[in-house]
Design an enzyme around this catalytic site. Structure first.
Site, PDB file in Angstrom:
ATOM      1  N   TYR A 143       0.812  -1.216   0.000  1.00  0.00           N
ATOM      2  CA  TYR A 143       0.000   0.000   0.000  1.00  0.00           C
ATOM      3  C   TYR A 143       0.849   1.271   0.000  1.00  0.00           C
ATOM      4  CZ  TYR A 143      -3.963  -3.048   1.147  1.00  0.00           C
ATOM      5  OH  TYR A 143      -4.923  -4.014   1.129  1.00  0.00           O
ATOM      6  N   LYS A 200       3.748 -15.445   3.082  1.00  0.00           N
ATOM      7  CA  LYS A 200       3.636 -16.235   1.853  1.00  0.00           C
ATOM      8  C   LYS A 200       5.066 -16.572   1.450  1.00  0.00           C
ATOM      9  CE  LYS A 200       1.246 -17.922  -1.643  1.00  0.00           C
ATOM     10  NZ  LYS A 200       0.411 -19.130  -1.473  1.00  0.00           N
ATOM     11  N   ASP A 233      -2.773 -18.165   2.663  1.00  0.00           N
ATOM     12  CA  ASP A 233      -3.947 -18.846   2.095  1.00  0.00           C
ATOM     13  C   ASP A 233      -4.508 -19.874   3.069  1.00  0.00           C
ATOM     14  OD1 ASP A 233      -1.451 -19.875   1.584  1.00  0.00           O
ATOM     15  OD2 ASP A 233      -1.820 -20.474  -0.473  1.00  0.00           O
ATOM     16  N   ASP A 257      -5.148  -6.532   6.055  1.00  0.00           N
ATOM     17  CA  ASP A 257      -6.363  -5.841   5.630  1.00  0.00           C
ATOM     18  C   ASP A 257      -7.444  -6.867   5.297  1.00  0.00           C
ATOM     19  OD1 ASP A 257      -8.101  -3.919   4.762  1.00  0.00           O
ATOM     20  OD2 ASP A 257      -7.005  -3.390   2.951  1.00  0.00           O
ATOM     21  N   ASP A 261     -10.845  -8.377   7.863  1.00  0.00           N
ATOM     22  CA  ASP A 261     -12.257  -8.305   7.462  1.00  0.00           C
ATOM     23  C   ASP A 261     -12.901  -9.691   7.518  1.00  0.00           C
ATOM     24  OD1 ASP A 261     -12.149  -5.596   7.070  1.00  0.00           O
ATOM     25  OD2 ASP A 261     -13.116  -5.660   5.106  1.00  0.00           O
TER      26      ASP A 261
END
Ligand code: NAD
Length: 368
Positions: A143, A200, A233, A257, A261
């Site tokens: 970001y 990851k 994942d 992020d 959620d």
């Protein structure tokens, strides 16, 4: 009497409605504990674009820096949606204030209020005992990396004419991972002593560096905390498969992020989750949800995430732990009595008493 200066950033959509309830609760707490909260209000997001042409006016950052804590509601809405890279967007205000205040740690607690267990789409036995803290790195990664959109031959379409290309850069520096890892291990020591570090590492170089640094800090200084690596994942699956097994989850900016959620949904409604963004100076507190433009101005928004963000402010910025516990108890009492805003109401429970945003704030104050 101690006076604390609070900078209010109502933002857009339901923002002004829910922040009013946060202030109501702060004022009631102030009265009870002999504290005075002094407010200033500034523009952020879409409303700032309309007034000043930018999502983060200089005066807003100055007002935030001059305060003891910042209470933000939410920004954004369809009015300001654009794919034009040259037009201002509300989220630039959010990212800008995080960077401007040096808020590199985002704490998002996920907890279940027992009387809301039915609001979750997961089975009661799956969410039983869920109590986790997501620690998200907030000022690095994708970001904040270098990005560009341009035309060239490599981006060409089938007609052979030059076409568009774009890139975003995912970069981390050692100190950024070092400081967030410490926050996570410290949080775990105050909780159940377990950290899941999300990455990851099977694909990304930044993730391999992340894993190496997190382990070094763990082994040298926090060996008493249990540390487990989990690929992002797999984490996305396990969060809904066995959410109660998670205590502290540490993750880089974009993974955090998305996962936060997802974790928010475990509790049944985004309208119930708050977050704290901390750095080395003034901290910022906000709900985890957005500006809910679909229900803005209707007086039906759930203000509890905003009120829970006030609770986090009392805890982290002012060390008012009794007052923070009062808010937790008051919200629990209101929910136990069956009061619900529309988003957390259950159509199959006739005893639910549906109330609006302002009434919900009043009820929390009454139960403080
Ligand atoms: P959203 O969180 O605003 O809304 C998602 C759904 O949840 C909607 O149906 C909404 O009505 C509901 N909801 C959210 N908060 C609620 C509350 N307090 N009470 C009752 N219902 C609530 O997410 P979105 O629709 O994806 O985004 C809307 C706008 O918010 C976009 O412009 C987005 O960029 C922005 N946004 C801002 C923030 C922020 O300010 N931190 C975060 C996320 C999204």
């Amino acid at each position: 009497m101690t006076t604390y200066k609070i900078c209010l950033l109502p933002g857009d959509g339901i923002g002004p409605e829910i922040i009013a309830e946060g202030v109501k609760v702060l004022d009631a707490v102030g009265k009870k504990y002999g504290m005075d909260f002094e407010y200033s209000e500034a523009l952020l997001g879409g409303c700032a674009i309309d007034e000043c042409g930018t999502a983060l006016p200089d005066e807003t950052l100055e007002a935030a820096k001059a305060s003891d804590a910042v209470l933000l509601a939410a920004v954004g809405g369809p009015k300001w949606d654009t794919t034009d890279p040259d037009k201002p967007r509300p989220e630039q205000g959010l990212l800008g204030i995080r960077k401007g205040l040096g808020l590199y740690t985002n704490l998002r607690p996920v907890q279940i209020f027992t009387s809301l267990a039915d609001a979750s789409t997961l089975k009661p036995e799956v969410i039983d005992g869920v109590d986790m803290m997501i620690v998200r790195e907030l000022t690095g990664g994708l970001y904040f990396g270098e990005r560009e959109r341009f035309y060239d031959e490599e981006g060409a379409g089938v007609d052979g004419k030059s076409g568009q290309r774009a890139y975003d850069t995912l970069e981390y520096r050692e100190y950024e991972i070092d400081r967030i890892a410490r926050q996570a291990f410290e949080a775990a020591r105050k909780r159940r002593g377990k950290v899941h570090s999300v990455d990851k590492a099977n694909v990304l170089e930044t993730s391999r560096m992340w894993r190496e640094i997190v382990h070094r800090i763990h082994d040298e200084e926090y060996a008493d905390v249990e540390l487990e690596d989990i690929l992002v994942d797999n984490c996305a699956m396990q969060l809904i498969n066995r959410p109660a097994d998670f205590d502290v989850v540490i993750t880089e900016n974009m993974f955090g992020d998305i996962l936060s959620d997802e974790a928010a949904q475990i509790s049944g409604s985004l309208g119930m989750l708050a977050s704290a963004s901390l750095g080395d100076g003034v901290a910022l507190y906000e709900p985890s949800h957005g500006s809910a433009p679909d229900i803005a101005g209707k007086g039906i928004a759930n203000p509890l995430a905003q009120i829970l963000s006030v609770q986090m402010m009392l805890q982290h910025s002012f060390n008012m732990l009794d007052a923070a516990n009062d808010i937790q108890r008051a919200i629990t009492a209101v929910l136990d009595k069956g009061y619900r805003t529309g988003d957390i109401a259950d159509a199959s429970t006739p005893s639910d008493k549906i109330v609006g945003c302002s009434k919900m704030g009043d009820l929390v104050v009454e139960n403080l």
